[in-house]
Design a protein around this motif. Structure first.
Motif, PDB file in Angstrom:
ATOM      1  N   THR A  74      -4.721 -22.352 -56.372  1.00  0.00           N
ATOM      2  CA  THR A  74      -5.629 -23.492 -56.367  1.00  0.00           C
ATOM      3  C   THR A  74      -5.849 -23.893 -54.919  1.00  0.00           C
ATOM      4  OG1 THR A  74      -6.033 -25.697 -57.297  1.00  0.00           O
ATOM      5  CG2 THR A  74      -3.777 -25.216 -56.574  1.00  0.00           C
ATOM      6  N   ARG A  75      -6.599 -24.947 -54.682  1.00  0.00           N
ATOM      7  CA  ARG A  75      -6.804 -25.443 -53.323  1.00  0.00           C
ATOM      8  C   ARG A  75      -7.000 -26.942 -53.360  1.00  0.00           C
ATOM      9  NH1 ARG A  75     -11.900 -23.679 -51.418  1.00  0.00           N
ATOM     10  NH2 ARG A  75     -12.620 -25.839 -51.445  1.00  0.00           N
ATOM     11  N   MET A  76      -6.450 -27.620 -52.382  1.00  0.00           N
ATOM     12  CA  MET A  76      -6.552 -29.071 -52.281  1.00  0.00           C
ATOM     13  C   MET A  76      -7.345 -29.414 -51.021  1.00  0.00           C
ATOM     14  SD  MET A  76      -3.444 -31.818 -52.552  1.00  0.00           S
ATOM     15  CE  MET A  76      -3.721 -33.596 -52.523  1.00  0.00           C
ATOM     16  N   ASP A  77      -8.438 -30.140 -51.189  1.00  0.00           N
ATOM     17  CA  ASP A  77      -9.296 -30.539 -50.074  1.00  0.00           C
ATOM     18  C   ASP A  77      -9.077 -32.013 -49.763  1.00  0.00           C
ATOM     19  OD1 ASP A  77     -10.313 -28.003 -50.205  1.00  0.00           O
ATOM     20  OD2 ASP A  77     -12.259 -28.589 -51.047  1.00  0.00           O
ATOM     21  N   PHE A  78      -8.737 -32.303 -48.514  1.00  0.00           N
ATOM     22  CA  PHE A  78      -8.570 -33.681 -48.058  1.00  0.00           C
ATOM     23  C   PHE A  78      -9.813 -34.133 -47.290  1.00  0.00           C
ATOM     24  CE2 PHE A  78      -4.271 -32.186 -48.675  1.00  0.00           C
ATOM     25  CZ  PHE A  78      -3.604 -33.284 -49.192  1.00  0.00           C
ATOM     26  N   ASN A  79      -9.922 -35.470 -47.122  1.00  0.00           N
ATOM     27  CA  ASN A  79     -11.006 -36.057 -46.327  1.00  0.00           C
ATOM     28  C   ASN A  79     -12.369 -35.565 -46.819  1.00  0.00           C
ATOM     29  OD1 ASN A  79      -8.927 -37.184 -44.602  1.00  0.00           O
ATOM     30  ND2 ASN A  79      -8.723 -35.117 -43.770  1.00  0.00           N
ATOM     31  N   VAL A  80     -12.529 -35.620 -48.137  1.00  0.00           N
ATOM     32  CA  VAL A  80     -13.768 -35.150 -48.766  1.00  0.00           C
ATOM     33  C   VAL A  80     -14.910 -36.092 -48.401  1.00  0.00           C
ATOM     34  CG1 VAL A  80     -14.908 -34.747 -50.979  1.00  0.00           C
ATOM     35  CG2 VAL A  80     -12.510 -34.074 -50.660  1.00  0.00           C
ATOM     36  N   PRO A  81     -16.019 -35.561 -47.912  1.00  0.00           N
ATOM     37  CA  PRO A  81     -17.141 -36.419 -47.525  1.00  0.00           C
ATOM     38  C   PRO A  81     -17.952 -36.875 -48.730  1.00  0.00           C
ATOM     39  CG  PRO A  81     -17.728 -34.129 -47.197  1.00  0.00           C
ATOM     40  CD  PRO A  81     -16.284 -34.137 -47.648  1.00  0.00           C
ATOM     41  N   ARG A  82     -18.865 -37.781 -48.478  1.00  0.00           N
ATOM     42  CA  ARG A  82     -19.806 -38.191 -49.517  1.00  0.00           C
ATOM     43  C   ARG A  82     -20.619 -36.996 -49.994  1.00  0.00           C
ATOM     44  NH1 ARG A  82     -23.027 -43.811 -48.531  1.00  0.00           N
ATOM     45  NH2 ARG A  82     -21.319 -45.256 -49.017  1.00  0.00           N
ATOM     46  N   SER A  83     -21.128 -37.102 -51.202  1.00  0.00           N
ATOM     47  CA  SER A  83     -21.962 -36.044 -51.750  1.00  0.00           C
ATOM     48  C   SER A  83     -23.379 -36.145 -51.187  1.00  0.00           C
ATOM     49  CB  SER A  83     -21.980 -36.134 -53.276  1.00  0.00           C
ATOM     50  OG  SER A  83     -20.686 -35.887 -53.802  1.00  0.00           O
ATOM     51  N   THR A  84     -24.216 -35.178 -51.528  1.00  0.00           N
ATOM     52  CA  THR A  84     -25.600 -35.171 -51.055  1.00  0.00           C
ATOM     53  C   THR A  84     -26.392 -36.276 -51.753  1.00  0.00           C
ATOM     54  OG1 THR A  84     -26.400 -33.656 -52.773  1.00  0.00           O
ATOM     55  CG2 THR A  84     -25.427 -32.667 -50.787  1.00  0.00           C
ATOM     56  N   SER A  85     -27.608 -36.484 -51.306  1.00  0.00           N
ATOM     57  CA  SER A  85     -28.457 -37.534 -51.880  1.00  0.00           C
ATOM     58  C   SER A  85     -28.838 -37.229 -53.322  1.00  0.00           C
ATOM     59  CB  SER A  85     -29.720 -37.706 -51.035  1.00  0.00           C
ATOM     60  OG  SER A  85     -30.456 -36.487 -50.979  1.00  0.00           O
ATOM     61  N   THR A  86     -28.651 -35.981 -53.733  1.00  0.00           N
ATOM     62  CA  THR A  86     -28.929 -35.612 -55.121  1.00  0.00           C
ATOM     63  C   THR A  86     -27.655 -35.513 -55.950  1.00  0.00           C
ATOM     64  OG1 THR A  86     -28.886 -33.263 -54.546  1.00  0.00           O
ATOM     65  CG2 THR A  86     -31.033 -34.371 -54.497  1.00  0.00           C
ATOM     66  N   TYR A  98      -6.318 -26.828 -48.057  1.00  0.00           N
ATOM     67  CA  TYR A  98      -4.952 -26.304 -48.171  1.00  0.00           C
ATOM     68  C   TYR A  98      -4.809 -25.468 -49.439  1.00  0.00           C
ATOM     69  CZ  TYR A  98      -3.922 -29.483 -44.401  1.00  0.00           C
ATOM     70  OH  TYR A  98      -3.932 -30.120 -43.179  1.00  0.00           O
ATOM     71  N   PRO A  99      -4.606 -24.158 -49.290  1.00  0.00           N
ATOM     72  CA  PRO A  99      -4.379 -23.323 -50.466  1.00  0.00           C
ATOM     73  C   PRO A  99      -3.032 -23.643 -51.081  1.00  0.00           C
ATOM     74  CG  PRO A  99      -3.973 -22.062 -48.480  1.00  0.00           C
ATOM     75  CD  PRO A  99      -4.511 -23.395 -48.028  1.00  0.00           C
ATOM     76  N   GLY A 100      -2.930 -23.445 -52.379  1.00  0.00           N
ATOM     77  CA  GLY A 100      -1.675 -23.765 -53.048  1.00  0.00           C
ATOM     78  C   GLY A 100      -1.426 -22.885 -54.246  1.00  0.00           C
ATOM     79  N   THR A 101      -0.219 -23.023 -54.788  1.00  0.00           N
ATOM     80  CA  THR A 101       0.197 -22.285 -55.973  1.00  0.00           C
ATOM     81  C   THR A 101       0.747 -23.261 -56.996  1.00  0.00           C
ATOM     82  OG1 THR A 101       0.773 -20.351 -54.636  1.00  0.00           O
ATOM     83  CG2 THR A 101       1.724 -20.475 -56.851  1.00  0.00           C
ATOM     84  N   VAL A 102       0.365 -23.083 -58.243  1.00  0.00           N
ATOM     85  CA  VAL A 102       0.890 -23.913 -59.326  1.00  0.00           C
ATOM     86  C   VAL A 102       2.329 -23.489 -59.598  1.00  0.00           C
ATOM     87  CG1 VAL A 102       0.634 -24.597 -61.738  1.00  0.00           C
ATOM     88  CG2 VAL A 102      -1.406 -24.176 -60.330  1.00  0.00           C
ATOM     89  N   LEU A 103       3.263 -24.423 -59.448  1.00  0.00           N
ATOM     90  CA  LEU A 103       4.674 -24.127 -59.697  1.00  0.00           C
ATOM     91  C   LEU A 103       5.019 -24.222 -61.177  1.00  0.00           C
ATOM     92  CD1 LEU A 103       6.469 -25.957 -56.728  1.00  0.00           C
ATOM     93  CD2 LEU A 103       5.730 -23.558 -56.889  1.00  0.00           C
ATOM     94  N   ASP A 104       4.465 -25.225 -61.834  1.00  0.00           N
ATOM     95  CA  ASP A 104       4.708 -25.402 -63.267  1.00  0.00           C
ATOM     96  C   ASP A 104       3.656 -26.351 -63.810  1.00  0.00           C
ATOM     97  OD1 ASP A 104       5.854 -24.998 -65.704  1.00  0.00           O
ATOM     98  OD2 ASP A 104       7.703 -26.098 -65.302  1.00  0.00           O
ATOM     99  N   ARG A 105       3.416 -26.272 -65.109  1.00  0.00           N
ATOM    100  CA  ARG A 105       2.405 -27.149 -65.726  1.00  0.00           C
ATOM    101  C   ARG A 105       2.687 -27.295 -67.216  1.00  0.00           C
ATOM    102  NH1 ARG A 105      -1.873 -23.818 -68.480  1.00  0.00           N
ATOM    103  NH2 ARG A 105      -3.380 -25.505 -68.382  1.00  0.00           N
ATOM    104  N   LEU A 106       2.119 -28.363 -67.776  1.00  0.00           N
ATOM    105  CA  LEU A 106       2.123 -28.576 -69.214  1.00  0.00           C
ATOM    106  C   LEU A 106       0.754 -29.100 -69.582  1.00  0.00           C
ATOM    107  CD1 LEU A 106       3.784 -28.674 -71.876  1.00  0.00           C
ATOM    108  CD2 LEU A 106       4.301 -31.069 -71.320  1.00  0.00           C
ATOM    109  N   ASN A 107       0.133 -28.493 -70.564  1.00  0.00           N
ATOM    110  CA  ASN A 107      -1.193 -28.911 -71.002  1.00  0.00           C
ATOM    111  C   ASN A 107      -1.150 -29.133 -72.505  1.00  0.00           C
ATOM    112  OD1 ASN A 107      -3.915 -29.430 -71.308  1.00  0.00           O
ATOM    113  ND2 ASN A 107      -4.550 -27.294 -71.052  1.00  0.00           N
TER     114      ASN A 107
END
Length: 289
Positions: A74-86, A98-107
């Motif tokens: 997965t990847r985590m993006d920080f300091n995400v800017p505003r979206s476009t006018s549309t 920052y790339p990452g790896t899922v260590l564990d999950r429950l769904n």
């Protein structure tokens, strides 16, 4: 019994019936207006179409339904800017990804929906997510993991994240809202705080405990909607942060800054996070590879 095609009986199998609490739907607004406002929290980011948040220098939490199985990327993006006018999503520069790896999950639905992510250092800066975000904000911006049992219906519940919005430039950009706790169950909690799709994974923050601790105290992971425009007793829902399997997994990582804290014990607070918008990062409307 009615006859269907070819003169054969039509059969309807009912596998389950739910009574009592209303069914949950996509993340929803509590009441007739969306009361979320733009925010600039440094200790969380956008993960695909969801929200992730730091509990240590290189570890983050989100909803289990937001990621694939353990071992997936997965990847985590920080300091995400505003979206476009549309309303189109924009992405921060690579120095904030920052790339990452899922260590564990429950769904497993309401009260059983969580994931733990291990983030790698940024390929351009060599910094961990926690180090980079702390340097920008001037404090160690990790969430403490709190105690939902100590809360009452008067507890203020904050949810910050990257939900969709009819305000196009804020669509899947960071927004926040303070609501109130509705009730706490064995593995889940419910609250009347505005959310929409994209808020999944957001920290459910006990603002009263946060004021005591001097840093944000998360008591849950937001996962499901349920609020209605008419208000009433409808509410949104999340997984409790002290759910046994989640707590045991996080405790087993031996991470600093994550131990569950009493919400009544005061500590010396660190400097507060910045409340002013950060300088806009290098942005792109095209997802990185």
């Amino acid at each position: 019994t009615r006859l269907g095609a070819m003169g054969r009986p039509s059969v309807l199998d009912i596998y389950s019936v739910t009574v009592g609490l209303e069914a949950y739907i996509a993340e929803t607004i509590c009441g007739s207006t969306d009361d979320r406002v733009e925010s600039f929290e440094r200790n969380q980011g956008r993960c695909g179409g969801c929200t992730c948040w730091l509990i240590a220098e290189s570890h983050a939490l989100t909803a289990g339904h937001c990621v694939s199985d353990a071992g997936s990327s997965t990847r985590m993006d920080f300091n995400v800017p505003r979206s476009t006018s549309t309303g189109g999503k924009r992405y921060p520069g690579p120095e904030h990804q920052y790339p990452g790896t899922v260590l564990d999950r429950l769904n497993g639905g309401i009260g059983a929906d969580w994931a733990v992510i291990k983030l790698r250092a940024n390929s351009q800066t060599g910094l961990t997510a926690g180090a980079a975000q702390s340097a920008m904000s001037g404090w160690a911006g990790y969430y403490m993991l709190g105690n939902p049992i100590a809360m009452t219906r008067s507890t203020t519940i904050d949810i910050t994240g990257y939900g969709t919005s009819s305000v196009r430039v804020l669509n899947q950009a960071q927004k926040t809202h303070d609501g109130t706790l509705y009730t706490v169950f064995d593995t889940s909690l419910r609250y009347r705080t505005d959310t929409t799709g994209g808020n999944s994974g957001s920290p459910v923050v006990d603002e009263d405990a946060s004021a005591i601790q001097g840093r944000p105290v998360a008591v849950g992971i937001h996962t499901h909607g349920g609020c209605s425009s008419s208000g009433g007793t409808s509410s949104n829902a999340g997984t409790r942060i002290d759910r046994t399997d989640l707590k045991d997994f996080v405790d087993g990582l031996n991470l600093p800054s994550t131990s569950t804290t009493s919400t009544t014990t005061a500590t010396t607070p660190p400097p507060p996070p910045t409340t002013t918008p950060p300088p806009p990062p290098t942005t792109s409307t095209t997802p990185p590879p």
